[in-house]
Write a protein that holds these residues in place. Structure first.
Motif, PDB file in Angstrom:
ATOM      1  N   CYS A  64     -27.620  12.256 -88.465  1.00 26.61           N
ATOM      2  CA  CYS A  64     -26.502  11.519 -87.875  1.00 26.61           C
ATOM      3  C   CYS A  64     -25.621  10.943 -88.974  1.00 26.61           C
ATOM      4  O   CYS A  64     -26.100  10.606 -90.056  1.00 26.61           O
ATOM      5  CB  CYS A  64     -27.016  10.355 -87.021  1.00 26.61           C
ATOM      6  N   ARG A  65     -24.335  10.807 -88.657  1.00 29.49           N
ATOM      7  CA  ARG A  65     -23.391  10.132 -89.543  1.00 29.49           C
ATOM      8  C   ARG A  65     -22.552   9.173 -88.707  1.00 29.49           C
ATOM      9  O   ARG A  65     -22.070   9.537 -87.638  1.00 29.49           O
ATOM     10  CB  ARG A  65     -22.481  11.123 -90.250  1.00 29.49           C
ATOM     11  N   GLN A  66     -22.426   7.954 -89.205  1.00 32.90           N
ATOM     12  CA  GLN A  66     -21.620   6.955 -88.511  1.00 32.90           C
ATOM     13  C   GLN A  66     -20.684   6.305 -89.528  1.00 32.90           C
ATOM     14  O   GLN A  66     -21.135   5.748 -90.525  1.00 32.90           O
ATOM     15  CB  GLN A  66     -22.520   5.895 -87.868  1.00 32.90           C
ATOM     16  N   ASP A  67     -19.383   6.397 -89.286  1.00 31.12           N
ATOM     17  CA  ASP A  67     -18.394   5.724 -90.123  1.00 31.12           C
ATOM     18  C   ASP A  67     -18.169   4.345 -89.529  1.00 31.12           C
ATOM     19  O   ASP A  67     -17.728   4.231 -88.370  1.00 31.12           O
ATOM     20  CB  ASP A  67     -17.093   6.516 -90.169  1.00 31.12           C
ATOM     21  N   GLU A  68     -18.469   3.290 -90.306  1.00 36.96           N
ATOM     22  CA  GLU A  68     -18.547   1.932 -89.761  1.00 36.96           C
ATOM     23  C   GLU A  68     -17.505   0.994 -90.361  1.00 36.96           C
ATOM     24  O   GLU A  68     -17.209   1.060 -91.558  1.00 36.96           O
ATOM     25  CB  GLU A  68     -19.926   1.334 -90.059  1.00 36.96           C
ATOM     26  N   GLU A  69     -17.032   0.098 -89.506  1.00 39.53           N
ATOM     27  CA  GLU A  69     -16.279  -1.073 -89.929  1.00 39.53           C
ATOM     28  C   GLU A  69     -17.202  -2.259 -89.670  1.00 39.53           C
ATOM     29  O   GLU A  69     -17.789  -2.374 -88.585  1.00 39.53           O
ATOM     30  CB  GLU A  69     -14.985  -1.212 -89.140  1.00 39.53           C
ATOM     31  N   ILE A  70     -17.351  -3.122 -90.675  1.00 34.31           N
ATOM     32  CA  ILE A  70     -18.314  -4.220 -90.593  1.00 34.31           C
ATOM     33  C   ILE A  70     -17.567  -5.549 -90.677  1.00 34.31           C
ATOM     34  O   ILE A  70     -16.844  -5.807 -91.647  1.00 34.31           O
ATOM     35  CB  ILE A  70     -19.369  -4.114 -91.710  1.00 34.31           C
TER      36      ILE A  70
END
Length: 189
Positions: free
Chosen positions: A111-117
């Motif tokens: 899996c790949r998740q592009d995140e804003e934190i």
């Protein structure tokens, strides 16, 4: 367990929206996370494991996927409510303070998740007041606990913490965020 199968449109519904199977076989989604901080500068983290690797667990921030029609800020607020029962408003969030790409194995899938934190300060909440009633079936199966961590104690943890190096990343932000979103690159867990 081999993990959920892809639907005809490429979405992988058992993982929850909006995971999409990419041509390279990796599941992808955009995500939003919240670093929840209490008045003592402790961070609320979740410890989870993968059903395919029950001996391995790790600590991570509250958050998840951005649903269709949501922006990252709205998704972060929703995830805080679903995962911990926190009633935040979009205006309560600072940032995004970090961005990262998380690459990981889950349910025997890559899996790949592009995140804003984002960062959110909350008044003192003890663990008993956190609400887990909105957890999905996968969350109930794979989340082991929620815990408040002092940053010094978190640096001593022997299992993985995501984002990697979280205590060091947070210290300057807690002293006063300068308005710049830091790109953390790729965490390949």
């Amino acid at each position: 367990m081999t993990g959920p199968a892809a639907a005809p449109n490429g979405a992988v519904d058992a993982f929850g929206p909006p995971w999409v199977l990419q041509p390279d076989g990796v599941l992808f989604r955009r995500g939003a996370r919240v670093v929840v901080i209490d008045p003592d500068d402790r961070v609320l983290l979740v410890r989870g494991h993968d059903v395919d690797q029950p001996e391995r667990s790790w600590w991570f921030t509250i958050g998840g996927g951005i649903d269709p029609g949501e922006d990252a800020r709205t998704a972060a607020v929703r995830e805080a409510r679903e995962e911990a029962g926190l009633r935040l408003r979009p205006a309560d969030l600072v940032g995004p303070v970090f961005r990262r790409r998380a690459v990981f194995d889950f349910y025997a899938r890559r899996c790949r998740q592009d995140e804003e934190i984002f960062l959110a300060r909350v008044d003192g909440l003890d663990l008993a007041t956190l609400d887990r009633s909105a957890w999905t079936a996968i969350e109930r199966e794979t989340i082991d606990e929620l815990r408040w961590w002092d940053l010094d104690a978190l640096e001593q943890v022997q299992i993985e913490v995501f984002p990697e190096g979280l205590p060091g990343l947070l210290r300057p932000v807690l002293a006063g965020w300068d308005g710049i979103t830091r790109d953390l690159g790729t965490d390949d867990g």
